[in-house]
Design an enzyme around this catalytic site. Structure first.
Site, PDB file in Angstrom:
ATOM      1  CD  GLU A 138      -8.333  51.139 -34.692  1.00  0.00           C
ATOM      2  OE1 GLU A 138      -8.549  50.509 -33.508  1.00  0.00           O
ATOM      3  OE2 GLU A 138      -8.363  50.601 -35.903  1.00  0.00           O
TER       4      GLU A 138
ATOM      5  CD  GLU B 197      -8.967  44.108 -28.371  1.00  0.00           C
ATOM      6  OE1 GLU B 197      -7.674  44.266 -27.987  1.00  0.00           O
ATOM      7  OE2 GLU B 197      -9.501  44.749 -29.120  1.00  0.00           O
TER       8      GLU B 197
ATOM      9  CE  LYS C 217       7.195  47.003 -34.961  1.00  0.00           C
ATOM     10  NZ  LYS C 217       6.409  45.719 -35.461  1.00  0.00           N
TER      11      LYS C 217
ATOM     12  CB  CYS D 211      -9.866  46.872 -33.301  1.00  0.00           C
ATOM     13  SG  CYS D 211      -9.978  47.711 -34.867  1.00  0.00           S
TER      14      CYS D 211
HETATM   15  O1  TXE Z   1      -0.498  43.549 -29.922  1.00  0.00           O
HETATM   16  P1  TXE Z   1       0.554  44.976 -29.763  1.00  0.00           P
HETATM   17  P2  TXE Z   1      -0.074  42.080 -30.002  1.00  0.00           P
HETATM   18  C1  TXE Z   1      -4.957  43.351 -29.009  1.00  0.00           C
HETATM   19  C2  TXE Z   1      -5.575  41.832 -28.876  1.00  0.00           C
HETATM   20  C3  TXE Z   1      -4.102  41.068 -28.751  1.00  0.00           C
HETATM   21  C4  TXE Z   1      -3.128  41.980 -27.969  1.00  0.00           C
HETATM   22  C5  TXE Z   1      -1.888  41.699 -28.031  1.00  0.00           C
HETATM   23  O2  TXE Z   1      -6.043  42.168 -27.908  1.00  0.00           O
HETATM   24  O3  TXE Z   1      -4.337  40.005 -28.238  1.00  0.00           O
HETATM   25  O4  TXE Z   1      -3.504  43.308 -28.513  1.00  0.00           O
HETATM   26  O5  TXE Z   1      -1.326  41.743 -29.607  1.00  0.00           O
HETATM   27  C6  TXE Z   1       4.210  46.666 -32.257  1.00  0.00           C
HETATM   28  N1  TXE Z   1       6.944  50.017 -29.365  1.00  0.00           N
HETATM   29  N2  TXE Z   1      -4.710  43.741 -30.471  1.00  0.00           N
HETATM   30  O6  TXE Z   1       1.042  41.767 -28.864  1.00  0.00           O
HETATM   31  O7  TXE Z   1       1.684  44.629 -28.700  1.00  0.00           O
HETATM   32  C7  TXE Z   1       4.227  45.514 -32.477  1.00  0.00           C
HETATM   33  O8  TXE Z   1       5.550  45.117 -33.021  1.00  0.00           O
HETATM   34  C8  TXE Z   1       6.428  50.400 -30.680  1.00  0.00           C
HETATM   35  C9  TXE Z   1      -5.618  44.925 -30.820  1.00  0.00           C
HETATM   36  O9  TXE Z   1       0.304  41.596 -31.307  1.00  0.00           O
HETATM   37  O10 TXE Z   1      -0.042  45.962 -29.563  1.00  0.00           O
HETATM   38  C10 TXE Z   1       3.118  45.312 -33.535  1.00  0.00           C
HETATM   39  O11 TXE Z   1       3.630  45.724 -34.882  1.00  0.00           O
HETATM   40  N3  TXE Z   1       5.901  49.123 -31.202  1.00  0.00           N
HETATM   41  C11 TXE Z   1      -5.379  45.339 -32.100  1.00  0.00           C
HETATM   42  C12 TXE Z   1       1.993  46.308 -33.255  1.00  0.00           C
HETATM   43  O12 TXE Z   1       2.833  46.908 -32.157  1.00  0.00           O
HETATM   44  C13 TXE Z   1       5.466  48.017 -30.471  1.00  0.00           C
HETATM   45  C14 TXE Z   1      -4.745  44.566 -33.197  1.00  0.00           C
HETATM   46  C15 TXE Z   1       0.895  45.767 -32.141  1.00  0.00           C
HETATM   47  O13 TXE Z   1       1.471  44.947 -31.189  1.00  0.00           O
HETATM   48  C16 TXE Z   1       5.845  47.891 -29.000  1.00  0.00           C
HETATM   49  C17 TXE Z   1      -3.988  43.619 -32.664  1.00  0.00           C
HETATM   50  C18 TXE Z   1       6.716  49.182 -28.598  1.00  0.00           C
HETATM   51  N4  TXE Z   1       7.020  49.060 -27.378  1.00  0.00           N
HETATM   52  C19 TXE Z   1      -3.767  43.307 -31.290  1.00  0.00           C
HETATM   53  N5  TXE Z   1       5.052  46.677 -28.565  1.00  0.00           N
HETATM   54  C20 TXE Z   1      -6.568  46.396 -32.528  1.00  0.00           C
HETATM   55  N6  TXE Z   1      -6.926  47.051 -31.762  1.00  0.00           N
HETATM   56  O14 TXE Z   1      -6.475  46.312 -34.055  1.00  0.00           O
HETATM   57  C21 TXE Z   1       4.800  46.271 -29.848  1.00  0.00           C
HETATM   58  N7  TXE Z   1       4.799  47.049 -30.633  1.00  0.00           N
END
Ligand code: TXE
Length: 495
Positions: A253, A387, A178, A287
């Site tokens: 991660e 972050e 996904k 990240c």
């Molecule tokens: O991240 P999410 P979001 C951080 C960054 C950003 C914040 C929010 O600070 O501002 O996260 O971003 C899936 N069960 N990073 O909301 O929620 C979602 O659909 C299963 C750091 O985009 O972590 C997507 O595919 N899956 C980071 C993925 O999780 C779920 C990179 C990431 O979304 C879910 C991106 C659930 N309950 C954002 N909820 C890094 N460290 O690389 C969400 N998802």
């Protein structure tokens, strides 16, 4: 507009929800595609397909390693053949400059090739064991974990998909993938490639949709043997909690607030350039971003002045124009970044440059932010603790090596860190003390398919990339052989 669909059991199909989701180009806010918007039932179907492919069909896990490797090489070749198209796709979807998207595609090709090579190399071990039960011989073999669910974020759409799919498939697993609902397009293209090279039906399944609606089921399902996730720490916690039901293997991660430590004896110009890459590359949506610069007090003013000069000179434009920086991925992320900037100002950090949305020329309708530097930051400020995931850096000063190390570790995160100094012994001392999974000396952010990547502390557990990245997707089985089947040995105490 044509709707991009899920790929389940070797067939393209719309979500049972019948709903679609708009994919937005963050450079101008326009809709560039429609994708099906999945719900838990779609994930269940994908899991069932993967389960059947793994348990009953078994053709992928039983395929000889070199043949699986050959498939991966064909996938790599097909990505390379569509490189321009894939780079444009990620640029339009994510907002990043085109040349950075091109690098991502090249890295994805190399990643599939790396794991194709690795899976054909010796694995497991042979063990000298005691003869208490008679003459025995033991060895270990590596097997796939089973059905793996893979969930990725939006900052490197194709590359994050590849970091997980390449080793998971190389190891012989069946997968449900996904991608982020914000950037799903290159994932669809990747699955077109899987389809074209002829992966057995059910081996790799694609579910497009949001985290709560489609992703949660992947974490919770008892039919999934492993889940790996890259994204925010909060979502990582939700996933780990949901995964507990069947004690599936979990790899996370997560976020970071990584320190970039610069000593007075460092090559100043080099440190400035790497610090720029550390925090402004990919709009800071990385990240491992070096979003806390810890600088020795004696060179702080010179360093900050030069960094601001370089930041102010950065060009900003829609990704297709290939400037130094593109758009933030979404309106929601733009709001989040601007919110952090406002809070930093309110909490007393000194704004050196940037600090606002960029709306000039053809950026007017996009989600652009000027590269932003905050000086005089203190440990209690949100800009030092949280972050941002945008082009924003917090500067703090230190006077001793011990203080620098203490400040570097003063965070719940532990993904990455860098140190700049011309004193080699000091560089090694400091890196040894920094509690983070990825560290750099006199550089910041280079990443290699060959070397392990992942965090300490609340930046998660498990590793992507390298040999460790393959091991994550494998179980180790011990096999013990009685060399004289007629002989039954006893431990004395059993008598
Ligand atoms: O991240 P999410 P979001 C951080 C960054 C950003 C914040 C929010 O600070 O501002 O996260 O971003 C899936 N069960 N990073 O909301 O929620 C979602 O659909 C299963 C750091 O985009 O972590 C997507 O595919 N899956 C980071 C993925 O999780 C779920 C990179 C990431 O979304 C879910 C991106 C659930 N309950 C954002 N909820 C890094 N460290 O690389 C969400 N998802």
């Amino acid at each position: 507009m044509e709707v991009r669909n899920n790929y389940i059991n070797g067939r393209w199909q719309a979500s049972v929800s019948g709903a679609t989701r708009e994919v937005i180009n963050p450079s101008n806010g326009e809709v560039i595609a429609l994708v099906t918007d999945s719900v838990a039932e779609d994930s269940k179907q994908a899991i069932a397909a993967a389960r059947h492919a793994f348990d009953h069909d078994g053709s992928w896990r039983r395929m000889a390693g070199p043949k699986r490797a050959d498939m991966l090489l064909r996938i790599a070749d097909a990505i390379a053949a569509r490189a321009d198209e894939l780079a444009v796709m990620d640029t339009l979807d994510n907002g990043k400059p085109l040349r950075e998207a091109r690098c991502d595609v090249d890295d994805a090709v190399a990643c599939f090739r790396y794991y194709a090579g690795l899976i054909t190399k010796p694995q497991g071990g042979v063990y000298e064991v005691s003869d208490g039960f008679g003459p025995m011989h033991a060895y270990s073999m590596h097997e796939p974990v089973g059905v793996c669910a893979l969930i990725t974020p939006w900052n490197y759409p194709l590359l994050m998909a590849t970091w997980k799919l390449a080793p998971a498939l190389a190891a012989g697993n069946c997968v449900v993938f996904k991608p982020s609902e914000v950037t799903p397009l290159s994932a669809v293209a990747l699955f077109e490639i899987f389809d074209a090279v002829g992966l057995p039906a059910g081996t790799a399944n694609l579910v497009l949709g949001s985290g709560p609606a489609a992703g949660q089921e992947l974490a919770a399902s008892h039919d999934v043997d492993m889940i790996t996730f890259t994204g925010s720490t909060r979502t990582g916690q939700t996933i780990a909690a949901a995964a507990v039901g069947n004690l599936k293997k979990v790899g996370l991660e997560l976020g970071g607030k990584s320190p970039n430590i610069i000593f007075a004896d460092a090559d100043l110009e080099g440190a400035v350039e790497w610090a720029m890459i550390g925090v402004f590359f990919n709009q800071g949506e990385v990240c491992s971003a070096g979003s806390r610069i810890l600088i020795e007090a004696s060179i702080k003013d010179r360093f900050v002045a030069r960094l601001a000069e370089r930041a102010n000179a950065m060009t900003i434009a829609p990704g297709m124009k290939d400037a130094d920086m593109g758009a933030i991925v979404s309106a929601a992320q733009l709001e989040k970044v601007l919110g952090h900037i406002e809070r930093a100002k309110q909490q007393g950090a000194t704004l050196v440059c940037g600090g606002e949305r960029y709306v000039e020329g053809d950026c007017a309708n996009g989600y652009f932010v000027r590269p932003t530097i905050f000086d005089n930051c203190t440990r209690d400020m949100d800009i030092v603790r949280e972050e941002v995931f945008g082009p924003v850096v917090a500067i703090q000063t230190f006077t001793t090596e011990a203080e620098a190390i203490a400040m570097a570790n003063d965070t719940p995160y532990g993904l990455a860190g860098g140190v700049f100094t011309s004193d080699g012994a000091r560089a090694l001392r400091v890196v040894k003390e920094v509690r983070a999974g990825v560290t750099w000396i006199n550089c910041y952010n280079p990443t290699f398919n060959e070397a392990p990547w992942g965090g300490y502390k609340m930046s998660g557990y498990g590793r992507d990339l390298g040999v460790n990245g393959l091991l994550e997707y494998q179980q180790v089985k011990q096999v013990s052989i009685n060399l004289q089947p007629g002989l039954v040995g006893w431990y004395p105490q059993r008598g």
